[in-house]
Write an enzyme that holds these catalytic residues in place. Structure first.
Site, short mmCIF file in Angstrom:
data_model
loop_
_atom_site.label_atom_id
_atom_site.label_comp_id
_atom_site.label_asym_id
_atom_site.label_seq_id
_atom_site.Cartn_x
_atom_site.Cartn_y
_atom_site.Cartn_z
N ASP A 189 10.24 -53.95 -105.38
CA ASP A 189 9.29 -53.41 -104.40
C ASP A 189 10.00 -52.60 -103.32
OD1 ASP A 189 6.71 -55.97 -104.14
OD2 ASP A 189 7.93 -55.35 -105.85
N HIS B 24 0.16 -52.66 -106.11
CA HIS B 24 -0.20 -51.81 -104.98
C HIS B 24 -0.42 -50.35 -105.40
CE1 HIS B 24 0.07 -54.17 -101.19
NE2 HIS B 24 0.58 -55.04 -102.03
N ASP C 54 -16.05 -44.97 -94.82
CA ASP C 54 -15.59 -43.67 -94.36
C ASP C 54 -15.12 -42.84 -95.55
OD1 ASP C 54 -12.62 -42.64 -92.54
OD2 ASP C 54 -14.49 -41.55 -92.96
N SER D 155 -12.23 -39.62 -92.61
CA SER D 155 -12.06 -38.92 -91.35
C SER D 155 -11.64 -39.87 -90.24
CB SER D 155 -13.37 -38.24 -90.95
OG SER D 155 -14.38 -39.24 -90.85
N GLU E 294 -23.94 -46.49 -89.06
CA GLU E 294 -23.18 -47.21 -90.09
C GLU E 294 -22.43 -48.39 -89.50
OE1 GLU E 294 -20.92 -43.85 -91.17
OE2 GLU E 294 -22.05 -43.43 -92.98
N ASN F 211 -17.46 -41.38 -77.56
CA ASN F 211 -18.14 -40.11 -77.32
C ASN F 211 -17.60 -39.02 -78.23
OD1 ASN F 211 -15.71 -40.07 -76.13
ND2 ASN F 211 -16.35 -39.07 -74.24
N GLU G 200 -9.61 -46.65 -83.36
CA GLU G 200 -9.58 -47.02 -81.95
C GLU G 200 -10.20 -48.38 -81.73
OE1 GLU G 200 -10.21 -42.86 -79.61
OE2 GLU G 200 -10.86 -44.71 -78.62
#
Lengths: 793, 174
Positions: free
Chosen positions: A181, A243, A730, A734, A741, A772, A781
């Site tokens: 790995d 993976h 998503d 993005s 959602e 916003n 975030e």
């Protein structure tokens, strides 16, 4: 006389002195040996903590699968929007037909600006391109998207021609180097090339899967490996790992890395990579004697089947699919049972040891695992259903016919396997782990593959006339580890000298006058050093010559000091189970940092189970004194966390203060909570909540206080699932999802988790972050605000 | 302890005995935990070479000689290289109940270093320490000596400033 007595006195004095010296030496030695033993214990405990948490995280895959199953069974969309929303979760992984793929991931029209100073690739690739790439990556440059896509297209073309099992011979190149790995740790790959040399006509390499995820340079590793693969197709061999799978990449960071590095073309790149992964070979065979697979085997492993199946149909391992009606009732009960007990914020019912939660464990043998099996009520039939459910079956795809698939279609005399049998074969190869006990059990920790015992290994090796297995998949402290030792009978001729050291066949039970020798049948090789934390483990690679005797090289990339330490070992045969006893003692300083990291992770896990812990503690505190004994603390914690850790050994590091050997559990949990919440970041000023400049009342982080702590716990407990779900929703990668959602996701999740989450509650969550962005939510975030994104990512 | 319990069987001293049972149970759990950390094959056995680490990490400070004595009690009739938990547990329980192999307090350790520091200058040279610890007492192996030097030795002066060393280790242990 005088001199005589002074001689005596001198003699007595020096005798006493040497006695004292002797005593002093014994004392120091005695003390020191104890000190070292304590360090050794701490080191092993630290390792156990990391491993158990890692495997518990992989358990989340199962929970996610259950979440999807729950959705399918319970959620009736009340609007077309909701229906769309749900269906998006299941369709996002569809595969493209060849022509569509080429069109979608077209690169030829992409212009490379003159200002671009990185490497420019042209095909067919030459060794100079490889060196240019290595140099560029050392300088932290990025390859232009056009070249990335071009490379991926060419790689795909090449891989499609390869058989499922690569064959390597040691008579052409003297030695073969096998690496395990890498997990996005480019520094380790550089180290390997530095020490061992680049791939070339006289230097063969096998890379045994798991090139991506967790580390931050997964894409660079892929680019380098694919480049060498195309330049030296005879010498470079890649095996698929678990993976190399887009669903896993959504969770463990590779998808995120690509989107961050290629904001415009990232989607195309991911789509191509998804397709390339499907075409990676499944196994490599050296001299028909050594089998190299990423995970392991099972008692059903059938190399003939593996050679013939269409490997590219196996897209991903972790997606639920509509199930047959007959299984519905069985599963619903279990899922209901699980969600009810798991999400019990009021903590009314849970008594120690009662909750039939998923039980992770640290080693395959723990009794817990049997209980889990019973909980899932696995029968052979259900196991096959389970495997089938785990695998993504896109009914709608039309396969283009490759050579291998044409062969299998016209091979009318050959066996006819069911699809689920085929997928079980691949699942086992990519996900299984060896265990010390005999037998073959479902690998409930990983959610796929098996635990296979030494008897299974012996049987498979004998069946195909192999000498040993090389696999990866598990992190090992020394970078490699042997297991499944077997006593071989070795031919002895009359003079009692050993005739052959390496038996080439399984021992003949009728053999007489034989001697027994210890040989190991399975070698785990792991090439990502410092995997859990800087200083946690070495990486290693193994070289095999025509005699097939393994030689190891270990290393540890040290990022801070840029120093490389390497030692060379001779392997095989090894009498000990674990090679760590042969190694040097660990440096004192190195333990502390790794240890700190492990305990931080453990404390976070404890916090995430606050409610369940309180109920467990209360069961030992019938008189409501607020205190419990340390002994009961240990039992209670294990009954909630199920990590199989030695809690009494760990206690001094987890519980700072006690009164008369009793613990005040509420304040202990409060301390844990404080530690976690002090990590939270204020959305307004990006300061840590506790040191916000704006002043506690004015800043938005006051919102954090309004969020129910039980909700916070649920978030912490399920964070990797949450992240995965967001990424699935998503679709265009993005990093943004609509407020709608976001709202939907929470509602579904909370109903599955059985917690009360009102619209206000969701609004509180939303307000806690800066959204916003035209009514969209940046979920990175969001997760970051709760420190839910691991610091290394 | 055993004799006492036997004689007091008829008396109604239930509370202390109850506490004793609990204490023993707790000690046994600790021992089993420590044992299992080294039980790689999860079959209730450990390699005989790990017994020292297990005994010491349970808080005991045996000499090598004392360790050998203990081993003799827990080994099989014909030594296999492995120690079974069922043999180890009762022996180790008694060790902990009797508080055998007491710890070495910091000041006693300091005295020991001072005893080797002939000139009382606050440090021991590398050569001296190596000589003492590899030739006297229960000699260190070369590996053990190198290991200790790697953290204790001040490379600039080639000496061991033992007060500093002791306080550094004590801090990290706690």
């Amino acid at each position: 006389m005088g001199s005589g007595s002074s001689v005596n006195a001198n003699y007595k004095y020096s005798l006493q002195k040497s006695e004292n010296a002797f005593k002093a030496a014994v004392l120091i030695q005695r003390w020191y040996r104890r000190h070292v033993a304590r360090l050794e214990m701490r080191r092993r405990c630290t390792w156990r903590i990391f491993q158990s948490i890692e495997y518990a995280c992989e358990q989340d895959q199962i929970k996610l699968h259950n979440f999807f199953s729950y959705l399918m069974d319970h959620f009736t969309p009340s609007s077309s929007r909701e229906r769309d929303f749900i269906s998006r979760m299941f369709i996002s992984g569809e595969s493209f037909k060849e022509a569509e793929l080429e069109k979608y991931c077209d690169y030829e029209s992409m212009e490379v600006p003159d200002s671009y100073t990185g490497p420019r690739l042209s095909f067919p690739l030459l060794p100079d391109h490889a060196t240019a790439l290595l140099e560029a990556f050392k300088q932290k440059q990025q390859l232009h998207a056009r070249y990335v896509l071009n490379l991926l297209h060419e790689t795909r073309k090449h891989l499609k021609q390869l058989p499922n099992i690569s064959h390597v011979s040691t008579c052409y190149s003297e030695e073969v180097t096998v690496c395990g790995d890498l997990h996005g740790q480019l520094d380790d790959l550089f180290l390997i090339f530095y020490k061992n040399g680049l791939p070339s006509p006289s230097k063969s390499y096998v890379f045994n899967g798991d090139f991506v995820d967790r580390g931050k340079q997964s894409l660079e590793i892929l680019i380098v490996l694919f480049t060498f693969l195309l330049i030296y197709p005879k010498e470079v061999h890649l095996n698929r790992g678990n993976h190399e799978d887009h669903m896993v990449n959504l969770r463990y960071g590779f998808a995120k890395e690509v989107m961050q590095k290629y904001k415009v073309h990232g989607k195309k790149i991911l789509k191509m990579i998804q397709n390339v992964f499907c075409w990676l070979p499944l196994a490599t065979l050296i001299d028909q004697k050594v089998l190299i697979i990423h995970g392991g085997i099972s008692d059903a492993t059938d190399l003939d089947m593996l050679e013939k199946i269409q490997r590219n149909k196996f897209i991903s391992v972790l997606r639920g699919k509509k199930r047959k009606e007959s299984n519905r009732n069985v599963e619903i009960q279990e899922i209901n049972g699980e969600s009810k007990v798991e999400a019990d914020p009021a903590g009314n019912e849970a008594a120690p040891g009662l909750s039939p939660q998923l039980q992770p464990g640290q080693a395959p043998s723990m009794a817990n695992r049997l209980e889990f099996s019973r909980w899932v009520r696995q029968t052979v039939q259900e196991q096959i259903e389970w495997c089938r459910k785990l695998v993504d079956i896109s009914e709608s795809e039309e396969e283009e016919l490759t050579y291998s698939s044409v062969v299998s279609l016209t091979d009318l005399d050959g066996p006819c396997w069911t699809r689920q049998e085929e997928w079980k074969q691949i699942l086992d190869i990519l996900w299984s782990d060896p265990m010390p006990q005999e037998g073959c059990r479902v690998n409930t920790v990983r959610g796929g593959g098996c635990y296979f015992g030494p008897d299974v290994t012996g049987k498979i090796l004998e069946k195909y006339n192999l000498q040993f297995l090389i696999r990866s998949h598990e992190c090992k402290q020394e970078g490699y580890e042997f297991c499944h030792n077997r006593k071989w009978r070795v031919e002895v001729c009359r003079e009692s000298t050993v005739k052959s050291q390496k038996p080439s066949v399984w021992p003949d039970p009728h053999e007489t006058s034989a001697i027994l020798k210890d040989f190991a049948l399975v070698l785990t090789i792991f090439s990502a050093s410092n995997y859990y934390e800087i200083g946690s483990n070495r990486g290693a690679y193994v070289k095999l010559g025509p005699d097939l005797v393994p030689h190891f090289v270990q290393y540890q990339a040290n990022k801070t000091a840029h120093t490389l330490t390497m030692t060379q070992r001779q392997g095989f045969p090894v009498a000990l189970y674990s090679p760590s006893q042969n190694s040097e003692r660990k440096n004192f300083g190195r333990i502390s940092r790794v240890e700190e990291s492990a305990f931080r992770a453990l404390r976070e896990k404890l916090f995430a189970h606050t409610s369940a812990l309180i109920s467990a503690f209360k069961a030992y505190d019938k008189d409501n004194t607020g205190r419990i004994t340390l002994s009961n603390w240990a039992t209670a914690v294990e009954s909630v966390l199920h990590l199989g850790l030695p809690w009494r050994m760990l206690r001094p590091q987890l519980v700072r203060s006690t009164a008369d050997g009793m613990l005040e559990y509420k304040s202990w949990l409060d301390d844990l909570a404080m530690e976690q919440r002090s990590q939270e970041i204020c959305s307004n000023c990006s300061e840590k909540a506790e040191s916000c400049q704006k002043g506690y009342k004015e800043c938005d982080h006051v919102v954090f206080q309004h969020i129910q702590s039980s909700l916070l716990e649920v978030i912490y407990r399920n964070r990797s699932n949450l992240e995965t779900i967001f990424r699935i929703i998503d679709r265009d990668h993005s990093g943004l999802i609509s407020f709608e959602e976001f709202h939907q996701t929470w509602k579904l999740f909370s109903s599955h988790m059985n917690i009360e989450l009102t619209d206000d509650g969701i609004n509180d969550l939303v307000r806690s972050i800066d959204f916003n962005k035209d009514g969209n939510i940046d979920f990175n975030e969001f997760l970051e605000a709760f420190r839910l994104v691991k610091q290394s990512q | 302890m055993k004799k006492l319990m036997g004689r007091d069987k008829d008396r109604e001293i239930t509370k202390p005995i109850y506490h004793l049972d609990r204490a023993v149970a707790e000690i046994e759990k600790k021992i089993i935990e420590a044992f299992e950390v080294f039980d790689h094959e999860c079959n209730k056995t450990v390699d005989v070479r790990e017994i020292g680490s297990i005994v010491r990490s349970l808080g005991c400070f045996p000499t090598e000689a004392e360790l050998h004595e203990l081993l003799a009690k827990v080994e099989e009739e014909e030594p296999t290289g492995y120690i079974h938990l069922e043999k180890f547990l009762p022996v180790m329980t008694k060790v902990l109940l009797d508080r055998s192999y007491r710890p070495i307090p910091e000041d006693v350790l300091l005295h020991a270093f001072e005893a080797l520091d002939e000139n009382k200058c606050g440090y021991i040279t590398k050569e001296e320490l190596v000589k003492y610890l590899t030739e006297e007492g229960e000699p260190f192996t070369r590996e053990e000596m190198e290991d200790m030097l790697s953290t204790a030795l001040d490379p600039e002066t080639n000496t061991i400033r033992y007060r500093d060393y002791i306080s550094m280790v004590v801090v990290d242990e706690s």
